[in-house]
Design a protein around this motif. Structure first.
Motif, PDB file in Angstrom:
ATOM      1  N   MET A   1      42.415  54.452  38.254  1.00 41.46           N
ATOM      2  CA  MET A   1      43.013  53.456  39.145  1.00 41.46           C
ATOM      3  C   MET A   1      44.510  53.374  38.862  1.00 41.46           C
ATOM      4  N   THR A   2      45.242  52.788  39.816  1.00 40.04           N
ATOM      5  CA  THR A   2      46.689  52.694  39.651  1.00 40.04           C
ATOM      6  C   THR A   2      47.056  51.564  38.706  1.00 40.04           C
ATOM      7  N   ASP A   3      48.318  51.494  38.327  1.00 36.84           N
ATOM      8  CA  ASP A   3      48.777  50.492  37.375  1.00 36.84           C
ATOM      9  C   ASP A   3      48.597  49.085  37.918  1.00 36.84           C
ATOM     10  N   ILE A   4      48.389  48.137  37.008  1.00 37.65           N
ATOM     11  CA  ILE A   4      48.229  46.731  37.373  1.00 37.65           C
ATOM     12  C   ILE A   4      49.598  46.132  37.713  1.00 37.65           C
ATOM     13  N   ALA A   5      49.673  45.435  38.847  1.00 39.37           N
ATOM     14  CA  ALA A   5      50.928  44.799  39.249  1.00 39.37           C
ATOM     15  C   ALA A   5      51.164  43.546  38.414  1.00 39.37           C
ATOM     16  N   GLN A   6      52.410  43.072  38.378  1.00 39.58           N
ATOM     17  CA  GLN A   6      52.739  41.857  37.647  1.00 39.58           C
ATOM     18  C   GLN A   6      52.048  40.658  38.295  1.00 39.58           C
ATOM     19  N   PRO A   7      51.352  39.815  37.519  1.00 38.99           N
ATOM     20  CA  PRO A   7      50.548  38.742  38.096  1.00 38.99           C
ATOM     21  C   PRO A   7      51.322  37.485  38.471  1.00 38.99           C
ATOM     22  N   HIS A   8      52.585  37.362  38.090  1.00 36.19           N
ATOM     23  CA  HIS A   8      53.280  36.094  38.258  1.00 36.19           C
ATOM     24  C   HIS A   8      53.513  35.721  39.722  1.00 36.19           C
ATOM     25  N   ARG A   9      53.527  36.665  40.615  1.00 40.96           N
ATOM     26  CA  ARG A   9      53.862  36.390  42.006  1.00 40.96           C
ATOM     27  C   ARG A   9      52.649  36.083  42.873  1.00 40.96           C
ATOM     28  N   ILE A  10      51.462  36.338  42.395  1.00 39.00           N
ATOM     29  CA  ILE A  10      50.294  36.280  43.274  1.00 39.00           C
ATOM     30  C   ILE A  10      50.003  34.873  43.784  1.00 39.00           C
ATOM     31  N   ALA A  11      50.364  33.851  43.014  1.00 37.96           N
ATOM     32  CA  ALA A  11      50.045  32.479  43.416  1.00 37.96           C
ATOM     33  C   ALA A  11      50.952  31.953  44.515  1.00 37.96           C
ATOM     34  N   ARG A  12      52.031  32.636  44.816  1.00 39.76           N
ATOM     35  CA  ARG A  12      52.970  32.155  45.822  1.00 39.76           C
ATOM     36  C   ARG A  12      52.398  32.303  47.234  1.00 39.76           C
ATOM     37  N   LEU A  60      50.948  52.852  52.654  1.00 39.13           N
ATOM     38  CA  LEU A  60      49.841  52.503  51.775  1.00 39.13           C
ATOM     39  C   LEU A  60      50.249  51.426  50.780  1.00 39.13           C
ATOM     40  N   ASN A  61      49.273  50.661  50.365  1.00 45.15           N
ATOM     41  CA  ASN A  61      49.447  49.736  49.251  1.00 45.15           C
ATOM     42  C   ASN A  61      48.428  50.117  48.184  1.00 45.15           C
ATOM     43  N   GLU A  62      48.891  50.775  47.146  1.00 48.04           N
ATOM     44  CA  GLU A  62      48.002  51.233  46.087  1.00 48.04           C
ATOM     45  C   GLU A  62      48.126  50.403  44.819  1.00 48.04           C
ATOM     46  N   ALA A  63      48.920  49.322  44.877  1.00 50.62           N
ATOM     47  CA  ALA A  63      49.108  48.459  43.714  1.00 50.62           C
ATOM     48  C   ALA A  63      47.895  47.558  43.522  1.00 50.62           C
ATOM     49  N   ASN A  64      47.641  47.206  42.275  1.00 51.89           N
ATOM     50  CA  ASN A  64      46.517  46.335  41.936  1.00 51.89           C
ATOM     51  C   ASN A  64      47.009  45.068  41.255  1.00 51.89           C
ATOM     52  N   GLU A  65      46.420  43.952  41.661  1.00 51.92           N
ATOM     53  CA  GLU A  65      46.684  42.698  40.967  1.00 51.92           C
ATOM     54  C   GLU A  65      45.785  42.612  39.734  1.00 51.92           C
ATOM     55  N   ASP A  66      46.127  41.727  38.833  1.00 56.73           N
ATOM     56  CA  ASP A  66      45.325  41.525  37.628  1.00 56.73           C
ATOM     57  C   ASP A  66      43.949  40.988  38.025  1.00 56.73           C
ATOM     58  N   PRO A  67      42.877  41.739  37.780  1.00 53.99           N
ATOM     59  CA  PRO A  67      41.547  41.287  38.225  1.00 53.99           C
ATOM     60  C   PRO A  67      41.057  40.042  37.502  1.00 53.99           C
ATOM     61  N   HIS A  68      41.724  39.648  36.421  1.00 54.70           N
ATOM     62  CA  HIS A  68      41.316  38.464  35.669  1.00 54.70           C
ATOM     63  C   HIS A  68      42.093  37.217  36.081  1.00 54.70           C
ATOM     64  N   THR A  69      42.852  37.307  37.164  1.00 58.66           N
ATOM     65  CA  THR A  69      43.596  36.147  37.656  1.00 58.66           C
ATOM     66  C   THR A  69      42.640  35.003  37.975  1.00 58.66           C
ATOM     67  N   ARG A 314      37.320  38.100  44.277  1.00 56.20           N
ATOM     68  CA  ARG A 314      37.988  37.643  45.492  1.00 56.20           C
ATOM     69  C   ARG A 314      38.908  38.729  46.039  1.00 56.20           C
ATOM     70  N   PHE A 315      39.078  38.702  47.347  1.00 58.96           N
ATOM     71  CA  PHE A 315      39.697  39.836  48.026  1.00 58.96           C
ATOM     72  C   PHE A 315      41.098  40.204  47.537  1.00 58.96           C
ATOM     73  N   PRO A 316      41.975  39.247  47.132  1.00 57.44           N
ATOM     74  CA  PRO A 316      43.305  39.693  46.684  1.00 57.44           C
ATOM     75  C   PRO A 316      43.271  40.450  45.362  1.00 57.44           C
ATOM     76  N   LEU A 317      42.154  40.367  44.643  1.00 59.40           N
ATOM     77  CA  LEU A 317      42.042  41.020  43.342  1.00 59.40           C
ATOM     78  C   LEU A 317      41.274  42.330  43.391  1.00 59.40           C
ATOM     79  N   LEU A 318      40.772  42.709  44.555  1.00 61.78           N
ATOM     80  CA  LEU A 318      40.055  43.977  44.665  1.00 61.78           C
ATOM     81  C   LEU A 318      40.985  45.129  44.287  1.00 61.78           C
ATOM     82  N   GLN A 319      40.451  46.063  43.522  1.00 58.32           N
ATOM     83  CA  GLN A 319      41.249  47.143  42.971  1.00 58.32           C
ATOM     84  C   GLN A 319      41.202  48.377  43.869  1.00 58.32           C
ATOM     85  N   ASN A 320      42.308  49.055  43.930  1.00 53.15           N
ATOM     86  CA  ASN A 320      42.384  50.298  44.698  1.00 53.15           C
ATOM     87  C   ASN A 320      41.930  51.478  43.834  1.00 53.15           C
ATOM     88  N   TYR A 321      41.139  52.361  44.429  1.00 54.43           N
ATOM     89  CA  TYR A 321      40.726  53.590  43.769  1.00 54.43           C
ATOM     90  C   TYR A 321      41.395  54.767  44.467  1.00 54.43           C
TER      91      TYR A 321
END
Length: 380
Positions: A1-12, A60-69, A314-321
């Motif tokens: 899987m691709t690298d995990i994106a920084q989690p600080h922005r997801i709540a905005r 494409l958007n291949e970035a992943n959010e932190d699945p433990h958010t 939840r859908f924003p945390l689904l990981q790209n393969y």
């Protein structure tokens, strides 16, 4: 899987805003109703074609959010799925009231308009219900049931949770499309197969508790009451014409759902290990697409492999393969849905990809006939 994106922005809210684009379909629907004529085509044109064009430019958007958010960081994503049921319900029945009392819309225009409403209730409504039914809060599960009842397809919840996720890629899963099976054959097969498998699954759960299938704890009682309730509202609001328009949009919504089901697992089967045992579900057993705009519209449904790995994620945390882990579609679901409606074109596009998938993951299987005909033993 691709690298995990920084989690600080997801709540905005700004991060969640692209997933709120579905709300634009409501004013588009009312413009269609007020203008009439060619404007009744706006909803299919927007969902099928506009987002596909945007996909070309957005990429494409291949970035992943932190699945433990944590859930409390996902409020703006959860909110759009929760409020959609009342928004859709008010819009749908207000539209029935309006078109049955105006005189500027002809029969074909009303048909086109409610075909478009079915695009909304299927592409958005059922898709959001799919997200909500996997969650634990009761309010979300109720919103899922309400959305499905508006499409007269309430049993999808039982079939999806109790059958599809457990038996995907095996002969016991009705919605795993078989290799070389055209959508025109798949659709009537699943209409019957899903309803019967859903009821049998619920009856089996009750039997394990020592209860009969007719017990009032069977959710089919709730399904029936909600669907009859919505049919009744449609009749009260719009008479027989309103009832017919409600049924039309429900059929179109179901068609959209099963078209997506057809695409998601076409030709992808789990290996039969003998004696009714199958390999575990893996990322390779779902088609994926990383196209940005169509994933906004479909709240990351195209990251389907990860959904099967972690259904309640939840859908924003689904990981790209990536293509090294899971099969990739050449286009997003909107384009693939259009292609699927032309079986020769679909086979020309997808059958070589299925055969390549077989060679990549299962070079040791020499006879694919039992997989193509779904004649392998049912899983135990």
């Amino acid at each position: 899987m691709t690298d995990i994106a920084q989690p600080h922005r997801i709540a905005r809210f700004s991060a969640a805003l692209p997933f709120w684009l579905s709300l634009l379909l409501i004013p588009i629907a009312w413009v269609s109703a007020f203008v009439g004529g060619w404007a009744v085509l706006l909803l299919p044109l927007t969902t099928w074609y506009l987002f596909s064009v945007i996909d070309i430019f957005a990429g494409l958007n291949e970035a992943n959010e932190d699945p433990h958010t944590a859930d409390d960081q996902l409020w703006w994503y959860r909110l759009i799925t929760i409020i959609w049921a009342p928004i859709q319900g008010v819009s749908l029945f207000a539209m029935i009231y309006y078109v049955t009392r105006t005189d500027h819309l002809g029969g074909w225009e009303m048909f086109g308009l409610f075909f478009g409403m079915g695009v909304i209730t299927g592409t958005i409504g059922i898709n959001y219900s799919h997200e909500l039914m996997h969650q634990k809060p009761k309010v979300e599960r109720w919103m899922a049931d309400i959305l499905l009842a508006m499409a007269l397809y309430s049993h999808f919840r039982s079939e999806h949770l109790l059958v599809h996720h457990r038996y995907v890629g095996t002969p016991r899963d009705p919605v795993t499309a078989r290799y070389n099976e055209g959508f025109h054959r798949f659709f009537p097969r699943v209409l019957v197969g899903c309803a019967t498998s859903a009821f049998k699954a619920e009856a089996a759960m009750l039997a394990r508790k020592g209860k009969p299938a007719r017990d009032f704890s069977n959710p089919f009682w709730r399904y029936g009451a909600l669907q009859l309730g919505f049919l009744g509202i449609a009749f009260v609001v719009g008479g027989w014409v309103g009832l017919g328009l409600f049924v039309l949009q429900a059929f179109v919504a179901i068609w959209h759902l099963e078209l997506v089901n057809y695409i998601e697992h076409y030709g992808l089967t789990r290996e039969h290990l003998g004696d009714g045992k199958y390999e575990h579900t893996k990322p390779r057993h779902s088609w994926n697409a990383a196209f940005k705009a169509s994933n906004w519209l479909l709240i990351n449904l195209q990251r389907h492999s990860d959904h099967h790995y972690k259904p309640d994620r939840r859908f924003p945390l689904l990981q790209n393969y990536g293509p090294d882990e899971a099969p990739q579609l050449p286009y997003g679901y909107p384009v693939m849905g259009i292609v699927a409606m032309t079986p020769p074109l679909w086979r020309r596009m997808m059958n070589p990809r299925v055969r390549a998938w077989r060679r990549q993951y299962y070079p040791h299987i020499t006879d694919w006939t039992p997989y193509k005909t779904a004649s392998n033993p049912w899983p135990r």
